[in-house]
Every structure is written in structure tokens, then in C-alpha cells.
Design a protein around this motif. Structure first.
Motif, PDB file in Angstrom:
ATOM      1  N   MET A   1       0.844  -1.195   0.000  1.00  0.00           N
ATOM      2  CA  MET A   1       0.000   0.000   0.000  1.00  0.00           C
ATOM      3  C   MET A   1       0.883   1.251   0.000  1.00  0.00           C
ATOM      4  N   LYS A   2       0.644   2.096  -0.969  1.00  0.00           N
ATOM      5  CA  LYS A   2       1.416   3.326  -1.076  1.00  0.00           C
ATOM      6  C   LYS A   2       0.912   4.335  -0.061  1.00  0.00           C
ATOM      7  N   LEU A   3       1.842   4.919   0.690  1.00  0.00           N
ATOM      8  CA  LEU A   3       1.468   5.885   1.711  1.00  0.00           C
ATOM      9  C   LEU A   3       0.949   7.179   1.078  1.00  0.00           C
ATOM     10  N   PHE A   4      -0.030   7.764   1.723  1.00  0.00           N
ATOM     11  CA  PHE A   4      -0.569   9.049   1.298  1.00  0.00           C
ATOM     12  C   PHE A   4       0.106  10.122   2.136  1.00  0.00           C
ATOM     13  N   LEU A   5       1.016  10.870   1.509  1.00  0.00           N
ATOM     14  CA  LEU A   5       1.858  11.817   2.245  1.00  0.00           C
ATOM     15  C   LEU A   5       1.609  13.251   1.797  1.00  0.00           C
ATOM     16  N   PRO A   6       1.827  14.203   2.704  1.00  0.00           N
ATOM     17  CA  PRO A   6       1.661  15.615   2.349  1.00  0.00           C
ATOM     18  C   PRO A   6       2.624  16.028   1.241  1.00  0.00           C
ATOM     19  N   LYS A   7       2.193  16.977   0.429  1.00  0.00           N
ATOM     20  CA  LYS A   7       3.011  17.456  -0.675  1.00  0.00           C
ATOM     21  C   LYS A   7       3.821  18.698  -0.309  1.00  0.00           C
ATOM     22  N   GLN A   8       3.499  19.297   0.845  1.00  0.00           N
ATOM     23  CA  GLN A   8       4.211  20.498   1.267  1.00  0.00           C
ATOM     24  C   GLN A   8       5.515  20.097   1.958  1.00  0.00           C
ATOM     25  N   HIS A   9       6.573  19.915   1.165  1.00  0.00           N
ATOM     26  CA  HIS A   9       7.838  19.420   1.715  1.00  0.00           C
ATOM     27  C   HIS A   9       8.460  20.404   2.712  1.00  0.00           C
ATOM     28  N   GLY A  10       8.217  21.696   2.522  1.00  0.00           N
ATOM     29  CA  GLY A  10       8.766  22.679   3.443  1.00  0.00           C
ATOM     30  C   GLY A  10       8.202  22.558   4.842  1.00  0.00           C
ATOM     31  N   ALA A  11       7.038  21.941   4.962  1.00  0.00           N
ATOM     32  CA  ALA A  11       6.413  21.793   6.279  1.00  0.00           C
ATOM     33  C   ALA A  11       7.222  20.882   7.191  1.00  0.00           C
ATOM     34  N   ALA A  45      -1.876  13.049   9.734  1.00  0.00           N
ATOM     35  CA  ALA A  45      -3.333  12.898   9.806  1.00  0.00           C
ATOM     36  C   ALA A  45      -4.056  14.173   9.396  1.00  0.00           C
ATOM     37  N   THR A  46      -3.471  15.319   9.730  1.00  0.00           N
ATOM     38  CA  THR A  46      -4.155  16.577   9.416  1.00  0.00           C
ATOM     39  C   THR A  46      -4.216  16.839   7.918  1.00  0.00           C
ATOM     40  N   TYR A  47      -3.289  16.263   7.164  1.00  0.00           N
ATOM     41  CA  TYR A  47      -3.291  16.482   5.708  1.00  0.00           C
ATOM     42  C   TYR A  47      -4.558  15.920   5.062  1.00  0.00           C
ATOM     43  N   PRO A  48      -4.859  14.611   5.198  1.00  0.00           N
ATOM     44  CA  PRO A  48      -6.121  14.121   4.627  1.00  0.00           C
ATOM     45  C   PRO A  48      -7.342  14.685   5.352  1.00  0.00           C
ATOM     46  N   MET A  49      -7.195  14.997   6.655  1.00  0.00           N
ATOM     47  CA  MET A  49      -8.320  15.556   7.401  1.00  0.00           C
ATOM     48  C   MET A  49      -8.741  16.909   6.818  1.00  0.00           C
ATOM     49  N   LEU A  50      -7.754  17.746   6.479  1.00  0.00           N
ATOM     50  CA  LEU A  50      -8.062  19.039   5.884  1.00  0.00           C
ATOM     51  C   LEU A  50      -8.685  18.879   4.491  1.00  0.00           C
ATOM     52  N   LEU A  51      -8.209  17.882   3.761  1.00  0.00           N
ATOM     53  CA  LEU A  51      -8.736  17.663   2.418  1.00  0.00           C
ATOM     54  C   LEU A  51     -10.193  17.215   2.440  1.00  0.00           C
ATOM     55  N   TRP A  64      -7.390   7.532   5.350  1.00  0.00           N
ATOM     56  CA  TRP A  64      -6.024   7.921   5.703  1.00  0.00           C
ATOM     57  C   TRP A  64      -5.959   8.762   6.975  1.00  0.00           C
ATOM     58  N   THR A  65      -7.002   9.505   7.240  1.00  0.00           N
ATOM     59  CA  THR A  65      -7.066  10.231   8.509  1.00  0.00           C
ATOM     60  C   THR A  65      -7.056   9.254   9.672  1.00  0.00           C
ATOM     61  N   ILE A  66      -7.853   8.205   9.573  1.00  0.00           N
ATOM     62  CA  ILE A  66      -7.936   7.196  10.637  1.00  0.00           C
ATOM     63  C   ILE A  66      -6.618   6.430  10.767  1.00  0.00           C
ATOM     64  N   TYR A  68      -3.622   7.414  10.249  1.00  0.00           N
ATOM     65  CA  TYR A  68      -2.591   8.225  10.904  1.00  0.00           C
ATOM     66  C   TYR A  68      -2.991   8.687  12.309  1.00  0.00           C
ATOM     67  N   ILE A  69      -4.270   8.961  12.523  1.00  0.00           N
ATOM     68  CA  ILE A  69      -4.679   9.559  13.792  1.00  0.00           C
ATOM     69  C   ILE A  69      -4.612   8.568  14.949  1.00  0.00           C
ATOM     70  N   ILE A  70      -4.825   7.290  14.681  1.00  0.00           N
ATOM     71  CA  ILE A  70      -4.808   6.297  15.765  1.00  0.00           C
ATOM     72  C   ILE A  70      -3.435   6.192  16.414  1.00  0.00           C
ATOM     73  N   PRO A  71      -2.354   5.944  15.634  1.00  0.00           N
ATOM     74  CA  PRO A  71      -1.029   5.915  16.287  1.00  0.00           C
ATOM     75  C   PRO A  71      -0.645   7.270  16.876  1.00  0.00           C
ATOM     76  N   ALA A  72      -1.112   8.368  16.269  1.00  0.00           N
ATOM     77  CA  ALA A  72      -0.819   9.697  16.815  1.00  0.00           C
ATOM     78  C   ALA A  72      -1.379   9.837  18.217  1.00  0.00           C
ATOM     79  N   LEU A  73      -2.631   9.479  18.402  1.00  0.00           N
ATOM     80  CA  LEU A  73      -3.277   9.616  19.705  1.00  0.00           C
ATOM     81  C   LEU A  73      -2.656   8.686  20.739  1.00  0.00           C
ATOM     82  N   LEU A  74      -2.303   7.486  20.327  1.00  0.00           N
ATOM     83  CA  LEU A  74      -1.685   6.537  21.261  1.00  0.00           C
ATOM     84  C   LEU A  74      -0.321   7.038  21.728  1.00  0.00           C
ATOM     85  N   LEU A  75       0.477   7.548  20.803  1.00  0.00           N
ATOM     86  CA  LEU A  75       1.809   8.029  21.155  1.00  0.00           C
ATOM     87  C   LEU A  75       1.757   9.322  21.973  1.00  0.00           C
TER      88      LEU A  75
END
Length: 242
Positions: A1-11, A45-51, A64-66, A68-75
Motif C-alpha cells: 500500500m502506497k502511503l498518502f503523504l503531504p506534498k508540502q515538503h517545506g512543512a 493525519a491533518t493532511y487528509p483531514m483538511l482535504l 487515511w485520517t484514521i 494516521y490519527i490512531i497511532p498519533a493519539l496513542l503516542l
């Protein structure tokens, strides 16, 4: 599965620099490690969430929000358990997220205010990292990492716009040059001459690179180098003050 990653590299620089300056300022604790990894997942998670606010491909962005957000909240439970009041920093980011959501819904992600909102949110993470280590905030923490990060990334925004979207705007050019010069002068005359030195490469690249035919890749590479320089110098300044 190809990861869905933000395109704003400067971020990614905004994700890393304020956080670790905050760690240096507040003192390292082992919870900083899961905190940082969780912070990365939260950003992802915020990238697909904003979209989702575009109201297109709802199922795809929700998935994709789900993911990413699950490991984020756990960590992020690790810093939360150490200092429950750190949740206030997360709550303080919500208004900035709302601003980003608004501009995303209007397909105006490149708007200047949208960039400023993201900068403030990322810089708040530096304050949170500092607070996690020392359990309190002081004037030095507000300067390092918060203010230094906000001012640096605002300069990056001005510079990149003069090189790409506003490259034909003479007005924007002078705004960028004046901003970078005033920041260096302000730090110097306030007595933080090491910090002033840290911002000089930004001033030089804003002036000498303007009008040059640089590709987005070249601009990005130079910004990575510039970000590394300012991080190292600001880290040295923080260590000397602590």
C-alpha cells in the motif's frame, strides 16, 4: 500500500525545528521520543483531514485520517500522562486548524494567512516540547523556540513567494527584503547577536537569489541547508543561555 503523504515538503522543517528547539530549551525527557513520533503522525493525519473539507474523495481521505490519527493519539498519551496540562497546547492549535480548514475548503491553500496559521501551529509545538521538559513556561521559552521559529518561517514564506508565485511582484520583493533586514537588525539591537547571525543566511538568500532561475527543487534544497544552519546556531544560543 502506497502511503498518502503531504506534498508540502517545506512543512517538514516546521515540524522538526520548533519541536527540537523546545526540547533543548526545556530539557530532554524520554517522553520526547513518543511525543515527536506522535507529532509526526498527527501532522500526517491533518493532511487528509483538511482535504475532507473539499468534500471530494471523502472515503479515501477518511481512511487515511484514521490510519494516521490512531497511532498519533496513542503516542501522544505519553506526554499527556507525564503532564496532563500539556493538552492546553493542543487546544490552542485548534483555531489555527480551523483557519487552515477554511482556506482548504475555498481551494486557497497558498493564501498568506493560511501559511501564517500553519506557522503559528507548528511553533506552538515547540512551546509544548519545552513545557514537557521543565513543567513551566518562561520568557526564554517564548523566545526560544516560539518567536524565533515564527519569525524564521515567516521569512521563508516571503522568500519562497518571491521566487515562485510573486516573482514578478516588485512590491513583494521589497517587503521580503525589508522584513529580512529588520529581523536581523532587531535581534542585533536587542542584544541577541548570536540569533542575529542565525538569520543572516536568510537575509542573504532573500537578496542574492531573487530573480535567479532556480527550480522548485533547488529552492527546496537551499532551504534545507538554511534551516539546518539556523537550527544549529539557535541551539547553540539556547545552550549558552541555559
Amino acid at each position: 500500500m502506497k502511503l498518502f503523504l503531504p506534498k508540502q515538503h517545506g512543512a517538514w522543517a516546521m515540524l522538526i525545528i520548533p519541536f527540537w528547539l523546545g526540547v533543548i530549551e526545556g530539557g530532554f525527557v524520554w517522553q520526547d521520543v513518543p511525543f515527536f513520533i506522535g507529532w509526526i503522525f498527527l501532522y500526517l493525519a491533518t493532511y487528509p483531514m483538511l482535504l475532507l473539507f473539499k468534500k471530494k474523495k471523502i472515503q479515501f481521505y477518511t481512511k487515511w485520517t484514521i490510519i494516521y490519527i490512531i497511532p498519533a493519539l496513542l503516542l501522544l498519551l505519553f506526554p499527556l500522562l507525564k503532564r496532563p496540562s500539556i493538552v492546553l497546547f493542543g487546544l490552542s492549535m485548534l483555531p489555527f486548524f480551523a483557519i487552515n480548514a477554511y482556506y482548504t475548503s475555498k481551494n486557497k491553500e497558498r493564501a498568506f494567512m493560511n501559511d501564517m496559521s500553519a506557522i503559528f501551529a507548528f511553533s506552538l509545538a515547540g512551546l509544548a516540547a519545552s513545557y514537557l521538559g521543565q513543567g513551566a513556561l518562561n520568557i526564554q521559552a517564548l523566545i526560544f523556540p516560539f518567536l524565533t521559529s515564527v519569525l524564521f518561517f515567516m521569512g521563508c514564506t516571503f522568500y519562497v513567494k518571491t521566487m515562485i508565485r510573486e516573482k514578478k511582484s516588485n512590491k513583494f520583493k521589497w517587503i521580503s527584503w525589508a522584513y529580512h533586514l529588520l529581523i536581523v537588525a532587531a535581534w542585533f539591537f536587542s542584544g541577541f547577536w548570536i540569533v542575529a547571525i542565525a538569520y543572516i543566511p536568510s537575509l542573504l538568500r532573500a537578496y542574492f537569489f531573487y530573480g535567479k532561475k532556480l527550480t522548485p527543487l533547488q529552492i527546496g534544497v537551499y532551504e534545507i541547508v538554511n534551516s539546518a544552519i539556523i537550527f544549529i546556531i539557535l541551539a547553540i544560543q539556547i545552550v549558552t543561555l541555559n
